[in-house]
Design a protein around this motif. Structure first.
Motif, short mmCIF file in Angstrom:
data_model
loop_
_atom_site.label_atom_id
_atom_site.label_comp_id
_atom_site.label_asym_id
_atom_site.label_seq_id
_atom_site.Cartn_x
_atom_site.Cartn_y
_atom_site.Cartn_z
N GLU A 135 -56.26 -22.47 118.40
CA GLU A 135 -56.29 -22.30 116.95
C GLU A 135 -55.44 -21.11 116.52
O GLU A 135 -54.73 -21.18 115.52
N SER A 139 -52.16 -21.46 114.28
CA SER A 139 -52.15 -20.72 113.00
C SER A 139 -50.96 -19.77 112.93
O SER A 139 -50.37 -19.58 111.86
N TYR A 164 -54.54 -30.16 115.48
CA TYR A 164 -55.06 -29.54 114.26
C TYR A 164 -54.26 -29.98 113.06
O TYR A 164 -53.03 -30.02 113.10
N LEU A 169 -56.86 -25.40 110.24
CA LEU A 169 -56.31 -24.07 110.50
C LEU A 169 -56.66 -23.03 109.44
O LEU A 169 -56.56 -21.83 109.69
#
Length: 182
Positions: A135, A139, A164, A169
């Motif tokens: 993540e 991001s 994702y 995010l």
């Protein structure tokens, strides 16, 4: 730790693994403030042995701690970290995901540097511990693309490679913005 990584010209994987080892060790053991540097330098040694062909020599680590710890203390802490973590040193770090996601994004040098900065900066923030390494990496790429004024900060290719979508995010991106805007 970043200064030490640069001084010894260690690969980026070392700093990410070092922080992971320190975080997991401190989650299991209580350490006096006076021993935190020892934990950090021992974790760095362990990570460097794992990731590098030629890790730093212990005498150099003794020197960079300004002789606060000797060889025996560093090796003892290195052993304690490995034992406490059940020798589980193979972990997915943010950096491994970041490399993959940047390839998927066909990132240019600017986007790579910005993504790496954001990901590395996240290592310093306790608020980021709750996010998965994947993540954080996704991001970081998202924020780099957004700041580079890409047509879209996210793409179907990135969705496929990261797993994702933009909505997934947003909590991580918002947490990053808090410390990046300071």
């Amino acid at each position: 730790q970043v200064d030490v990584q640069l001084k010894f010209k260690l690969v980026p994987e070392v700093i990410y693994l070092t922080v992971n080892l320190v975080d997991r060790y401190l989650a299991k053991k209580q350490v006096r403030r006076s021993k935190l540097q020892l934990v950090g330098v021992a974790a760095l040694l362990l990570a460097a042995k794992y990731e590098e062909i030629y890790p730093p020599e212990i005498r150099d680590l003794v020197y960079i701690t300004d002789r606060a710890y000797d060889k025996k203390e560093i090796l003892g802490m290195e052993s304690d970290i490995a034992i406490t973590l059940d020798y589980e040193l193979t972990v997915p770090t943010c950096y491994s995901f970041l490399c993959r996601f940047l390839r998927a994004a066909h990132a240019d040098k600017t986007m790579m540097q910005l993504s790496c900065y954001v990901a590395e900066r996240s290592l310093q923030e306790y608020s980021m511990v709750k996010f998965l390494p994947s993540e954080i990496a996704a991001s970081a790429v998202y924020l780099a693309r957004k700041s580079n004024r890409q047509r879209s900060p996210w793409s179907p290719t990135l969705l496929r490679y990261t797993g994702y979508d933009e909505a997934d995010l947003l909590p991580c991106v918002e947490a990053m913005r808090v410390y990046l805007e300071d």
